[in-house]
Structures are given as C-alpha cells and as structure tokens.
Design a protein around this motif. Structure first.
Motif, PDB file in Angstrom:
ATOM      1  N   ASP A 156       0.440  -0.949   0.105  1.00 45.84           N
ATOM      2  CA  ASP A 156       0.073   0.616   0.136  1.00 45.84           C
ATOM      3  C   ASP A 156       0.366   1.111  -0.330  1.00 45.84           C
ATOM      4  OD1 ASP A 156      -2.651  -0.981   0.218  1.00 45.84           O
ATOM      5  OD2 ASP A 156      -2.336  -1.716   1.651  1.00 45.84           O
ATOM      6  N   ILE A 157       1.691   1.070  -0.570  1.00 44.11           N
ATOM      7  CA  ILE A 157       2.665   1.969  -1.010  1.00 44.11           C
ATOM      8  C   ILE A 157       2.498   2.951  -2.232  1.00 44.11           C
ATOM      9  CG2 ILE A 157       5.195   2.813  -0.651  1.00 44.11           C
ATOM     10  CD1 ILE A 157       5.297   1.363   1.974  1.00 44.11           C
ATOM     11  N   GLN A 158       2.626   4.080  -2.561  1.00 40.88           N
ATOM     12  CA  GLN A 158       2.293   4.720  -4.039  1.00 40.88           C
ATOM     13  C   GLN A 158       3.763   5.464  -4.081  1.00 40.88           C
ATOM     14  OE1 GLN A 158       0.051   3.391  -6.818  1.00 40.88           O
ATOM     15  NE2 GLN A 158       2.012   5.077  -7.290  1.00 40.88           N
ATOM     16  N   ILE A 159       4.559   5.226  -5.069  1.00 40.23           N
ATOM     17  CA  ILE A 159       5.860   6.138  -5.779  1.00 40.23           C
ATOM     18  C   ILE A 159       5.072   6.902  -7.184  1.00 40.23           C
ATOM     19  CG2 ILE A 159       7.543   5.199  -3.983  1.00 40.23           C
ATOM     20  CD1 ILE A 159       8.463   3.115  -6.604  1.00 40.23           C
ATOM     21  N   GLU A 160       6.453   7.688  -7.375  1.00 45.04           N
ATOM     22  CA  GLU A 160       5.821   8.406  -8.593  1.00 45.04           C
ATOM     23  C   GLU A 160       6.136   7.553  -9.908  1.00 45.04           C
ATOM     24  OE1 GLU A 160       5.168  11.992  -8.397  1.00 45.04           O
ATOM     25  OE2 GLU A 160       5.660  12.396 -10.326  1.00 45.04           O
ATOM     26  N   PHE A 161       7.169   7.154  -9.725  1.00 48.95           N
ATOM     27  CA  PHE A 161       7.222   5.839 -10.843  1.00 48.95           C
ATOM     28  C   PHE A 161       8.063   5.105 -11.109  1.00 48.95           C
ATOM     29  CE2 PHE A 161      10.337   9.408 -12.107  1.00 48.95           C
ATOM     30  CZ  PHE A 161      11.760   7.701 -13.371  1.00 48.95           C
ATOM     31  N   GLY A 162       7.657   4.153 -11.295  1.00 46.10           N
ATOM     32  CA  GLY A 162       8.803   2.734 -11.969  1.00 46.10           C
ATOM     33  C   GLY A 162       9.347   2.867 -13.296  1.00 46.10           C
ATOM     34  N   ASP A 163      10.760   2.749 -13.759  1.00 47.26           N
ATOM     35  CA  ASP A 163      11.659   3.235 -14.713  1.00 47.26           C
ATOM     36  C   ASP A 163      12.164   1.066 -15.612  1.00 47.26           C
ATOM     37  OD1 ASP A 163      14.106   2.812 -13.882  1.00 47.26           O
ATOM     38  OD2 ASP A 163      13.990   5.434 -15.206  1.00 47.26           O
ATOM     39  N   LEU A 164      12.885   1.049 -16.664  1.00 44.91           N
ATOM     40  CA  LEU A 164      13.494  -0.531 -16.083  1.00 44.91           C
ATOM     41  C   LEU A 164      14.264  -0.724 -15.130  1.00 44.91           C
ATOM     42  CD1 LEU A 164      14.457  -0.796 -20.314  1.00 44.91           C
ATOM     43  CD2 LEU A 164      11.677  -0.464 -18.743  1.00 44.91           C
ATOM     44  N   GLY A 165      15.754  -0.026 -14.689  1.00 48.05           N
ATOM     45  CA  GLY A 165      15.894   0.332 -13.975  1.00 48.05           C
ATOM     46  C   GLY A 165      16.084   0.929 -12.080  1.00 48.05           C
TER      47      GLY A 165
ATOM     48  N   ILE B 129      13.360   3.313  -9.295  1.00 48.10           N
ATOM     49  CA  ILE B 129      11.968   3.547  -8.796  1.00 48.10           C
ATOM     50  C   ILE B 129      12.119   5.177  -8.472  1.00 48.10           C
ATOM     51  CG2 ILE B 129      11.213   1.701  -8.226  1.00 48.10           C
ATOM     52  CD1 ILE B 129      11.634   2.159  -5.315  1.00 48.10           C
ATOM     53  N   LEU B 130      11.569   6.356  -8.303  1.00 46.39           N
ATOM     54  CA  LEU B 130      11.568   7.324  -7.951  1.00 46.39           C
ATOM     55  C   LEU B 130      10.452   7.678  -6.669  1.00 46.39           C
ATOM     56  CD1 LEU B 130      12.750  10.476  -8.682  1.00 46.39           C
ATOM     57  CD2 LEU B 130      10.229  11.082  -8.822  1.00 46.39           C
ATOM     58  N   ALA B 131      10.715   7.932  -5.670  1.00 44.04           N
ATOM     59  CA  ALA B 131       9.433   8.190  -4.621  1.00 44.04           C
ATOM     60  C   ALA B 131       9.352   9.384  -4.379  1.00 44.04           C
ATOM     61  CB  ALA B 131       9.665   7.946  -2.893  1.00 44.04           C
ATOM     62  N   TYR B 132       8.272  10.414  -4.690  1.00 44.79           N
ATOM     63  CA  TYR B 132       8.704  11.651  -4.427  1.00 44.79           C
ATOM     64  C   TYR B 132       8.373  11.985  -2.952  1.00 44.79           C
ATOM     65  CZ  TYR B 132       7.760  16.500  -6.475  1.00 44.79           C
ATOM     66  OH  TYR B 132       7.798  17.581  -7.063  1.00 44.79           O
ATOM     67  N   LEU B 133       9.608  13.092  -3.082  1.00 45.74           N
ATOM     68  CA  LEU B 133       9.563  13.430  -1.174  1.00 45.74           C
ATOM     69  C   LEU B 133       8.853  14.918  -1.575  1.00 45.74           C
ATOM     70  CD1 LEU B 133      12.365  11.975   0.334  1.00 45.74           C
ATOM     71  CD2 LEU B 133       9.834  11.065   0.275  1.00 45.74           C
ATOM     72  N   SER B 134       8.151  15.344  -0.447  1.00 41.60           N
ATOM     73  CA  SER B 134       7.175  17.087  -0.450  1.00 41.60           C
ATOM     74  C   SER B 134       7.109  17.778   1.002  1.00 41.60           C
ATOM     75  CB  SER B 134       6.069  17.077  -1.552  1.00 41.60           C
ATOM     76  OG  SER B 134       5.031  17.084  -0.909  1.00 41.60           O
ATOM     77  N   ILE B 135       6.753  18.708   1.097  1.00 46.30           N
ATOM     78  CA  ILE B 135       6.358  19.478   2.115  1.00 46.30           C
ATOM     79  C   ILE B 135       5.479  18.567   2.407  1.00 46.30           C
ATOM     80  CG2 ILE B 135       7.106  21.658   1.523  1.00 46.30           C
ATOM     81  CD1 ILE B 135       4.398  22.061   0.192  1.00 46.30           C
ATOM     82  N   GLY B 136       4.685  17.881   2.077  1.00 42.26           N
ATOM     83  CA  GLY B 136       3.648  17.389   3.104  1.00 42.26           C
ATOM     84  C   GLY B 136       4.254  15.463   3.827  1.00 42.26           C
ATOM     85  N   ASP B 137       5.837  15.810   3.608  1.00 41.78           N
ATOM     86  CA  ASP B 137       5.720  14.043   3.812  1.00 41.78           C
ATOM     87  C   ASP B 137       6.479  13.592   5.654  1.00 41.78           C
ATOM     88  OD1 ASP B 137       5.783  11.979   2.169  1.00 41.78           O
ATOM     89  OD2 ASP B 137       6.750  13.119   1.265  1.00 41.78           O
ATOM     90  N   ARG B 138       6.719  12.997   6.092  1.00 48.21           N
ATOM     91  CA  ARG B 138       6.889  13.015   7.791  1.00 48.21           C
ATOM     92  C   ARG B 138       7.715  11.823   8.196  1.00 48.21           C
ATOM     93  NH1 ARG B 138       1.039  12.472   9.947  1.00 48.21           N
ATOM     94  NH2 ARG B 138       0.695  11.045   8.564  1.00 48.21           N
ATOM     95  N   ILE B 139       7.978  12.418   8.805  1.00 45.97           N
ATOM     96  CA  ILE B 139       9.628  11.114   8.943  1.00 45.97           C
ATOM     97  C   ILE B 139       8.121   9.219   8.762  1.00 45.97           C
ATOM     98  CG2 ILE B 139       9.590  11.171  11.481  1.00 45.97           C
ATOM     99  CD1 ILE B 139      12.769  10.450   9.210  1.00 45.97           C
ATOM    100  N   ARG B 140       7.622   9.098   9.525  1.00 42.30           N
ATOM    101  CA  ARG B 140       6.519   7.950   9.617  1.00 42.30           C
ATOM    102  C   ARG B 140       6.665   7.588   8.680  1.00 42.30           C
ATOM    103  NH1 ARG B 140       0.766   9.852  11.998  1.00 42.30           N
ATOM    104  NH2 ARG B 140       2.254  10.375  13.415  1.00 42.30           N
TER     105      ARG B 140
END
Lengths: 494, 286
Positions: free
Chosen positions: A349-358, A360-371
């Motif tokens: 249940d974790i949605q990240i921004e995108f994955g390509d062939l090699g 992944i990119l997890a988008y971090l922003s002003i809305g993120d928390r350490i947890r």
C-alpha cells in the motif's frame, strides 16, 4: 523579494470577501454554490464548492487580469524573481506549450534535449517548429538519461545559428541539472532565447543549497509546476518570464489554448501556495532535503539498492543534483524499477511516483513525515528479503537516441497506415510512444522505429510499464508514414 | 460540576466516562497525552484523544496479549515489545523468571515518564533489570534485527495514528525476519464489530497470513474498548496455539493472573460465526 508584501494573497482574500457578502448567483457555474448538486457538496465540502465561481469584476478575469489576479501575478513574479508571472490552470503542459509557441513558428529551429516531456514535442506538432535534439548524456549503470553536456549544446548552437531558442530541463525527473548558467550565456551570445522546463524545480526558487533556478540563471521563460513540489492543487502552475520578454505577447499565446473559465480553486491554491513558499519555503525545503538524505542513507544501508545523490555530480552533464529527489536503483535485487513500483503498491500500500526499467522514484515534498519514510525504507528491506533474485537478462537502458526523419508536425499530419508493432522496424512513426510516468517519449512523431526501440517497448510492456501515446491503446500496432523514405533531415541529433 | 470524557468509537457511537479530575495533559513530540481520574474505571490514559487503557480493565488486555504465547512457546528467553510504554505487557512478562531479555520500543519518552508517575503499579515494571527501553521508531528498530527474538508482542494502539507503521505488511515481514526459527508474534487485532475496525481486522489478518505459516485469531472481552469485543492475532513459525499448549507446564509456574487461565486458552480461539466469516473472507483469497 519583499517579504512583507508576500503575506498577502489577493485572490484568496477576494474570495473570502465574496463569500462574506453572500452574493446571489445568477451566473455560472450552475451548481450555485453546491445547492444544485448535494452529492458534490458531500464529496468536496461546503467551503470548496462555495468558491467554485465564475470570473467577475471583484474576482478579476484570468484572460485579462486587471485587479486581484494581476496583483497575485505581481506577487508571484516578486517571489520567484521573475519579471512577470502568469497563473496557469491547464497544468505545466500548457505552460511548456505556451512557452514554446511564444517563440517558435513554423519552420523555426529549437534546440532541446531529447529527454523532454511530451508536452514540449506536442508544442512542435502544433506550431511546426523543427527540433534540433541534443542527446543527453547517459549513466550506463543506472540506465538513465542525464543532463546535456555543455559542448554538445554549444555544438548544436554553432551548427544551427538560426535556431531561435534552447529548451533545458531544470531539473530532469530524476533531479539532474545541466549547466544552466553556461547554456544561458552561450545562447544569449548567439541571440537565442532560453526556455526552462521546471516542472520539477519549483523549490529551487525558495530552498537554500539547491540547484540554481531558471530565473536566477538568467533564462528567458520558465514553466514551473507549482502543484508538484510547491503544494498547490493538481493542474495549477506558473509561467515565468525574464527581462526583455513582452508579457502582452505571452498572454496572447496563453489565451490561444487556455480556458476562459479558469477555476478559482486552482487560482486561489496558487496564490496561497506562493505565499506559503515565500514565507516558509526555505525552512520547509530544508526539512524535505534532510528527510531525503536520511532515506538515502537508510536505503543504502539495506544493501543492493542504490539511492543516488550528490556524489553523482560531474561538473557537466550532472552539473547539479536536486537533493530532495529520492531515486533508487533496483536492478541489483533482480527486479526492474517498475516491478518494485507495482509490488510496493499492491502488497505494501505504498504508491510511489514512477518506476522505469532500472529505478524507482519516490517523490518527497513538504507534506511528508518521517513515519512514512520509515515505512518506505522498511518495505524496501522486506521486499528485498522476499524477492531478491539473479539479475541476468535484465534490461537497464532507459534512453535510446532517436533517428529523426521529419518534423513532428509534418509526420503527425502525413498519410499513415497502422502496422503490427513487430513489423514496423525501419518505418517512420507518426505518433508518440512513452511510459507514463515519466512521460518522456521513446518514439516521437517523425522518428524511425528500430529493433532496439521495438525490444524496449515489448520489454517495458512485459514488465508492467503503463505505455501511452499511440491510437491503439494496447500498443500492439503503431501508425507509420506511408511511402516515406528513411533519411535524416540534416544535422539534427547531437 | 460534571466533567465527562468521551472516547469516540464511531461517528455515531461514543463511550462517556465521568471524570473526577484531570491529572495530566501535555503535547509530546509525538502525541498528546492525558491522564484522567474516574470513579468507575480508575485512572485512564488517553493518547491523542483516544482511550488507551484504564486501571480497571487493563489486566485483561495485558494478560491476554502475553500469557497466550507464553503458555505455548516452551522456552522464551528474548522478547521484543513494540509500543508498550505503559509497562502493562512488561509487568506480565517479568512474572516469568526464564525470560532473560525484554526490549521495549516506545517512540515517546514522555509516555513512559507519565505512566511511571501516574500509573506506577503498571509502569514500574519497566525498571526491571531485564528491560531495555529504546525510544525510536518501531520500523527503524526492526529493520536491522534478524534471528533475535523468541517472541514479539505488538502492543500498538490503533492503525490510524502515529503507530500506523506497526500495522503494515512491511512491519510484519521484518518481524518475521527478527524472530528465531520457532518464534511467535502476537498483535492486537482490533474489534470485529464496527465496520471500519472490522475492515482493519481483515487487512491485518490478511497481511499476517501472507507472512507467517501459522495464523490464528483469539478474543477477549475488554469493557472500555470499542464494542468491548477485542481480537488478538497469534502468528507463529512453528508452534500451534492449541496443539502446542502446555497447560500443566504453565500451571506449574505458579503465575498469578485474573483473566488468563489455560482452560480459557482453549476456548478463546473458538470465534463467533460472524468473526469466522470475516476472517475466512481474506483466507480464501490465498
């Protein structure tokens, strides 16, 4: 930036006034503050629907701002260090297109890296300008396209002195920046404009120790996705212009395609988000960077993943790196990025921004928390424990240098036929093919289809990439030009 | 003067308890913590507005989350308690002299401090020499552990707040990895009664099923918790919660309890038909 002025949010304030006055609406929208559509009110809430209103004198008009929208534009220009700012409601796609349409007409040349977002090439289909592509540098291990090398851009300029503009990604989706200041200098020396696609660079204007922003580097026009790192509502964006660009002309170009019913939800979200970033952006982005650095350290501790950062900087094609970007190379656990992307969503249940062939990119922003970051890192640890396998036979190359045969516009509108994908090698494509996200075309109209490209498409589909672009939604067939001889149209690719 | 504390159970249901006095209230780095004094439930610990425990009925929860696995696993030496800063689980664990090490991962130091001051009968257990308290994020703690524990007890309040990470598949997976080859993991599994919690119940059960070979659910009656009907999850790599129950062995240890009893143990795994159906719903997918 005048800090005291930045506490204002003129559109938001006008909407508040409007609401307090309890104005009786005999104008559109027909839901009349939600009364005509109770289910919509239940979904969005009373406050939200009550400010979904039409242009009117007290609220100004996006097509021709004279009061509160004009003030909001001036405040935005001040906050971003631009001469002028335009509030955009058709996404950064419309900003990129307006930026290109404002300086190119049919037959004009524009220099750009080939790893641009589809919106840039779309603009060329619309206006008939001729792309002069610069092949971005490629990182062989990660398989990703980087920035442009200075010498490649300068060579393209020298060989095409008649080009009107250079477009630069600042940064790429992966957070990689070309040497923007050097490109601006070289372009201006030759009388070319510099356009920056800053869909992923909003925070550069507010954070400390981040790569240089387009306006600070002296670029002429920039498209800034306020809704990505800036925190405004999806689809809202800014177009910024520097000195010497006529705002009236840009406004005319924007009005060619932009709606005349600009949403006040989007406009007020731009207004409030600009205020937030101007007042608190520096601190917020420092926290985002710290969070990303922590995540990188923790992920690299797991082993076999490579969360890359500033150590990639090479002074040229990776002139700078956006430390808020969290990209992770996954091939060493034997999984394609897109497979990790799918597993994270389906099983964790974790949605990240995108994955390509090699990667992944997890988008971090002003809305993120350490947890939430802890969840991502822990999920990656568990995923490796459960799925790690041999990586033999995995493809990694994300970028394939194109063979350009015809301009995007000519090929898009030329006579065409539909062929099964595997029979298209050697033909000229008349449509786009891309994985979305990131939306960087593997094929654009007017480019020759090669076996390498067909293999990439088949492999990416098999790994679960969501492919878009062609008329055939299953991407089993492609439209190719009829009776077209494959011959490159000159010195177009560097 | 009347003062009432209401614990919101659903949008339409709440449990209100008359309060004599508010003993403590503060916002920590992690959460808001309140301690209330009531006539009917004694002292009440409230976190972020949600009732965590009451002096009157906490023994049921703590006994049931602890003694069920302890009566099954023949040789528990190393235990990890996730959450549990109130000391309730540890109070039950230190009744076993065969346990050598109890690691407690409680992110909020203030919670421990407050509990030791206001509910010392429960929280003084944390001073036992076998106890190590780690004030860090549970997910971060567990990531680096492998083959380290005989028993992991997940004593985390609810799947919507700061402890959300302890209800995830990635957490259960890392717990599996942190357990010895015959380890047991116990989690509080919410109430099956109200729709939202029932859904969480199913999700937890499904995620644990995907991770552990043996997964069973058992129940207890906890008056101050939503619906009063509470579930726990028993997840194990080797031991079966009923077939491997050592009734006599446990009795011989001479441990004093007020709710748990080996005869009860056999019964709590027999679930009401609607709860069985709820769980079977996700088991069938496998």
């Amino acid at each position: 930036m005048e800090r005291s002025k930045q506490t204002r949010a003129p559109i938001y304030e006008a909407l508040e006034n409007f609401r307090r006055n309890r104005v009786v609406p005999f104008d559109v929208p027909g839901h009349k503050h939600g009364r005509g559509n109770p289910e919509l009110v239940q979904l969005l809430g009373e406050r939200c629907v009550s400010i979904d209103v039409n242009s009117m004198k007290p609220l100004d008009n996006l097509c021709h701002p004279v009061s509160v929208i004009k003030e909001a534009e001036e405040l935005a220009a001040d906050a971003f260090g631009a001469d002028h700012a335009f509030l955009m409601v058709g996404g950064t796609t419309s900003a990129v297109q307006s930026m290109i349409l404002s300086c190119c007409k049919k037959g004009d040349k524009i220099i750009m890296p080939r790893n641009v977002h589809r919106s840039a090439i779309n603009a060329l289909v619309l206006c008939g300008a001729k792309p002069i592509y610069v092949n971005p540098d490629v990182d062989q291990k990660l398989g990703i396209a980087l920035g442009m090398k200075r010498e490649d851009v300068i060579r393209a300029m020298e060989q095409n002195p008649d080009a009107v503009a250079v477009l630069v990604n600042n940064p790429t989706y992966y957070g990689i920046c070309s040497d923007l200041r050097a490109i601006v200098k070289a372009a201006h020396d030759k009388g070319m404009l510099v356009l920056a696609d800053e869909a992923h660079g909003t925070h550069f204007y507010f954070g400390k120790d981040l790569p240089v922003s387009a306006m600070a580097a002296g670029a002429d026009i920039a498209s800034v996705s306020m809704h990505k790192s800036g925190g405004s509502l999806t689809q809202s964006s800014f177009l910024l212009t520097g000195k010497g660009v006529h705002p009236g002309h840009i406004r005319q170009i924007i009005n060619l395609t932009q709606t005349t019913s600009g949403s006040y939800l989007l406009l007020s979200s731009l207004d409030i988000s600009r205020r937030n970033l101007a007042l608190r952006g520096e601190e917020s982005f420092r926290a985002v960077t710290a969070l990303a650095e922590y995540a990188r350290d923790e992920i690299n501790k797991i082993g076999d993943y490579y969360a890359f950062g500033r150590e990639m900087i090479n002074g040229d094609s990776i002139y700078d790196f956006d430390p808020t970007k969290l990209s992770i190379h996954t091939l060493d656990i034997g999984l394609a990025g897109i497979e990790v992307y799918d597993i994270l969503r389906d099983e964790y249940d974790i949605q990240i921004e995108f994955g390509d062939l090699g990667n992944i990119l997890a988008y971090l922003s002003i809305g993120d928390r350490i947890r939430e970051v802890e969840r991502l890192v822990t999920a990656l640890a568990d995923l490796k424990r459960r799925y790690k396998k041999d990586k033999t036979g995995m493809l990694s190359q994300e970028y394939i240098a194109p063979k350009v045969v015809m301009t995007p516009q000519d090929s898009f509108y030329a006579a065409k036929e539909s062929l099964p994908l595997e029979e298209t090698a050697g033909r000229v494509c008349s449509e786009f093919v891309m994985c979305y996200p990131p939306g960087i075309p593997v094929l654009a109209p007017g480019e020759e289809i090669t076996d390498e490209i067909i293999n990439y498409i088949v492999y990416a589909k098999e790994k679960g990439c969501s492919m878009t672009g062609p008329e055939d939604e299953r991407i089993q067939r492609l439209n190719v030009l009829k009776n077209c001889e494959v011959k490159e149209y000159g010195n177009v690719v560097f | 003067m009347e003062m009432w504390f209401s614990d919101i159970h659903t949008d339409g249901v709440k449990l209100s308890i008359r309060i004599e006095e508010q003993l403590f209230s503060s916002q920590s780095q992690v959460q808001r913590i309140d301690v209330l004094e009531s006539r009917d439930f004694g002292k009440i610990l409230v976190v972020d507005g949600d009732l965590m425990l009451t002096e009157r009925d906490e023994f049921i929860y703590h006994e049931m989350i602890t003694h069920v696995p302890m009566a099954v696993h023949p040789d528990v030496k190393e235990v990890l308690v996730m959450g549990g800063g109130d000391g309730g689980v540890v109070r039950e664990l230190i009744k076993y002299d065969t346990i050598e090490q109890i690691d407690v991962v409680e992110p909020d130091p203030l919670l421990v401090e407050v509990c030791r001051k206001y509910i010392p009968e429960i929280a003084n257990s944390l001073t036992d020499s076998r106890v190590n308290i780690y004030h860090e994020d549970g997910l971060r703690f567990i990531r680096s552990k492998g083959d380290a524990y005989d028993l992991i007890i997940i004593d985390s309040p609810n799947p919507f707040g700061a402890g959300e990470g302890l209800f995830t598949k990635e957490f259960y997976g890392n717990c599996y990895n942190a357990l010895h080859e015959d380890g047991i993991m116990i989690n509080q599994n919410e109430s099956p009664f109200y729709t939202e919690e029932a859904f969480q119940c199913q999700r937890m059960h499904k995620r644990i099923l995907e991770t552990f070979p043996i997964c069973r659910v058992y129940q207890a009656h906890i008056p101050s918790y939503p619906s009063g009907h509470w579930l726990f999850g028993f997840a194990s790599k080797k031991y079966h919660p009923l077939n491997d129950l050592d009734k006599v062995g446990w009795k011989l240890r001479g441990i004093h309890t007020r709710y748990y009893e080996p005869r009860l143990h056999a019964g709590v795994f027999a679930l009401p038909v609607y709860v069985e159906a709820l769980l079977r719903d996700v088991e069938n997918i496998e």
